[in-house]
Every structure is written in C-alpha cells, then in structure tokens.
Write an enzyme that holds these catalytic residues in place. Sequence first.
Site, PDB file in Angstrom:
ATOM      1  CG  ASP A 172     -20.003 -72.084  -0.679  1.00  0.00           C
ATOM      2  OD1 ASP A 172     -20.191 -73.439  -1.278  1.00  0.00           O
ATOM      3  OD2 ASP A 172     -20.160 -70.842  -1.234  1.00  0.00           O
ATOM      4  CB  SER A 186     -17.369 -68.862  -6.189  1.00  0.00           C
ATOM      5  OG  SER A 186     -18.161 -68.521  -6.893  1.00  0.00           O
ATOM      6  CG  HIS A 188     -20.407 -72.529  -5.103  1.00  0.00           C
ATOM      7  ND1 HIS A 188     -20.435 -72.175  -3.676  1.00  0.00           N
ATOM      8  CD2 HIS A 188     -20.320 -72.159  -6.226  1.00  0.00           C
ATOM      9  CE1 HIS A 188     -19.832 -70.982  -4.944  1.00  0.00           C
ATOM     10  NE2 HIS A 188     -20.010 -70.861  -5.598  1.00  0.00           N
TER      11      HIS A 188
END
Length: 369
Positions: free
Chosen positions: A143, A219, A113
């Site tokens: 992901d 992230s 993402h």
Amino acid sequence: METSITNIGNEIEFLGDDQISGDDEMSGDGVQTATPLINQTPADQPVTDQDLLDAYSRAVITAAERVSPSVVYIEVHGMTSERRNSPRNPREGRGSGSGFIITPDGFILTNSHVVREAKTIDVTTADGNKYHAQLIGDDPDTDLAVIRINAPNLVPAHLGDAQKIRVGQLVIAIGNPYGFQYTVTAGVVSALGRSLRAQSGRLMDDVIQTDAALNPGNSGGPLVNARGEVVGVNTAMILPAQGICFATSIDTAKFVASRLIRDGKVSRSYIGLAGQNVPIPRRIIRFYNLPVTTGILVVSFEGTSPARNAGVREGDIIIGFDDHPIAGIDDLHKLLSEDRIGRKSTLSVIRQTTIVKLEVMPEESQKNR
C-alpha cells in the site's frame, strides 16, 4: 485508517555548615555561628502536572513544525464505477489523501490506494502552491506509492529508523483528514510488529499500531517521533473502533520507495496457483514428523503457470518451499520475493499419503510487469 502522568520527585539542596549567611551572629565565647539556609532555586520547585503537559506540548509542537513543510495535500480524479452503477457507465471519481516529500527534487511518498488508477493527481504544498503530479509507481502489496512534482524550494522530511521506536513512545500524525489540511494528532505507539492484510490480498508485516487519531484523508501522511523523524506511513484504521490505527514501517517504505523510483515497480515472483489453507491429517503429521499442522490445498492454476509446469496437481497440499516449512498462503507469499525469479526451488507437497518433491522455477508476477 491509549497514558498516565507520573510526578517527578524533587530534591531540596541544603547549604553546608561552612556556608554562612549575611546575618551571622557572634556567640558569647566569640565564636561565629551561622544559620543554615535552604537554597530554593526554580529548579527545586515542585514539578506540577502543568509543567509536564507543557513539556508534552513542546515536543508535539517541535515535531509538527519540523515535518509540516514536507507534508502535502493530494487530490485525485479518475474513472470509477460504484456498486450501484453499471460498469458500462462509470462515474467520475474524486478523492484526496496525504503524502510527504522525501527528496529535494520532488519525489513524494503516499499510499497506493490514494493514487492508484487516478487519471490526474494534483498536489498542494505547505506554502499553498498547487502542482500537477506524475505517478512514478505504486505497490499495492505494501500500500505504498511514489509520485513526483516539479517545484522549487522543496523541504524533504527526515526519515527515521523504525527499529528504534518502542511501545509507549510518543508519535504524531500529520495529514489532511476530510480535506482539513495539515491536521496534527498525537498518541503513542500501541504495538509493534502487527500484520495487516493489503487490498491485494498479501499480508503486510512490521506494521505499527498507534492510537494517534487517523481519519479518511490521513492516508499517506507521515507518522513521526518527537524529533520530527518519520517512522511510519499512515495507512489504515479500524472504523468501528477508536484508537486502533496503523502505519507502514518507514523501513519497509524506504525499500519500496527506492525500487519504485528506480524501476517504477516492486518485482515479486509467483508460481501461478490458487489454494486455501487446510489442516493436514494427524496420522500423516505423526508418520512424517512434519513441522507444520496445516498446508496449502491446490485448487487451480493460472494457465501454463510455473507450478503446473513443475508437475503440481490439483488436490496436492503444499507443506514446504526449499528448506522452509509452509503452513499457509502467507508463508508462501513471504518467500516469493524478487530474488526467487528464475531460480529453481524445491516444492514439497503431500499427494494422497506420500510426500513428493518437485522442482519449480518461479517467474515474475504478471501484475508487476
């Protein structure tokens, strides 16, 4: 996107009666006597809370220093259309995230993402140099993504073994939350084996839950143990809560990264239908002695999909795939792996009140092509 400190008991070592001090005296009958001494060395001093905190700090510092040279700051630019804007007038979008170097020749692991659909990707390494990165491949179902830079003297992170971590173990997260580069937070492993829904809709298994603070920008950064070994890839947090954050297992990341580097994608099979989880009537469960109480109600198909070609009908309830019981969509997703592509499999469905077995040949998922 939770600890207590236990005092350690001390042992005081006494010298034996045959160990004599320098101040020995003679008794009246001429026999030499000695006064026992207590050997008080620094190791015998009480262990304080400060000592324990120093040990904790040293563990965090050592791990951070070992992995920090491998952590990178990722900036992405791409076209995006916000909800309030018309899709016909997309706005230039910018974002940032983290990643870490996994090979000396410039492969970097991050979150899907973070880089998915980005027009340009720029990477800043620990020495402050900035490089343009190429997207090698991404896998929205886990992901995870791999990008690559062409840079000298890169230091790859040491990848650990997620099977060896335990609940309560110290872990350290390193990343770039809100653009604050190379931020270190520490916590413990709160739970293992969690499941988390990916943005693609598939369920990610073997997810690590931690209370090490994560924020937007973390992230893709590494979650490491006290030895500086990467055990997870930071991926998500629950925004209304505090101390509930998640990382993809490094064992999953190793497999996905190897496929992305080799093929640019992770292949999975599909049978091309849409469905929803529904309960099975109890009389049917009892009559057939079924191992599941729920199944997948077939709602629609994707064109001439493998499921339609196999004779599956709308209204059928899927309860089995080969020899595996199917209680829901997630069970079927787990079984539709790469090795099922082009291989005949048996699909068990309930049609009205009868169990029908159909031969289906899964194909490669179109989104992975």
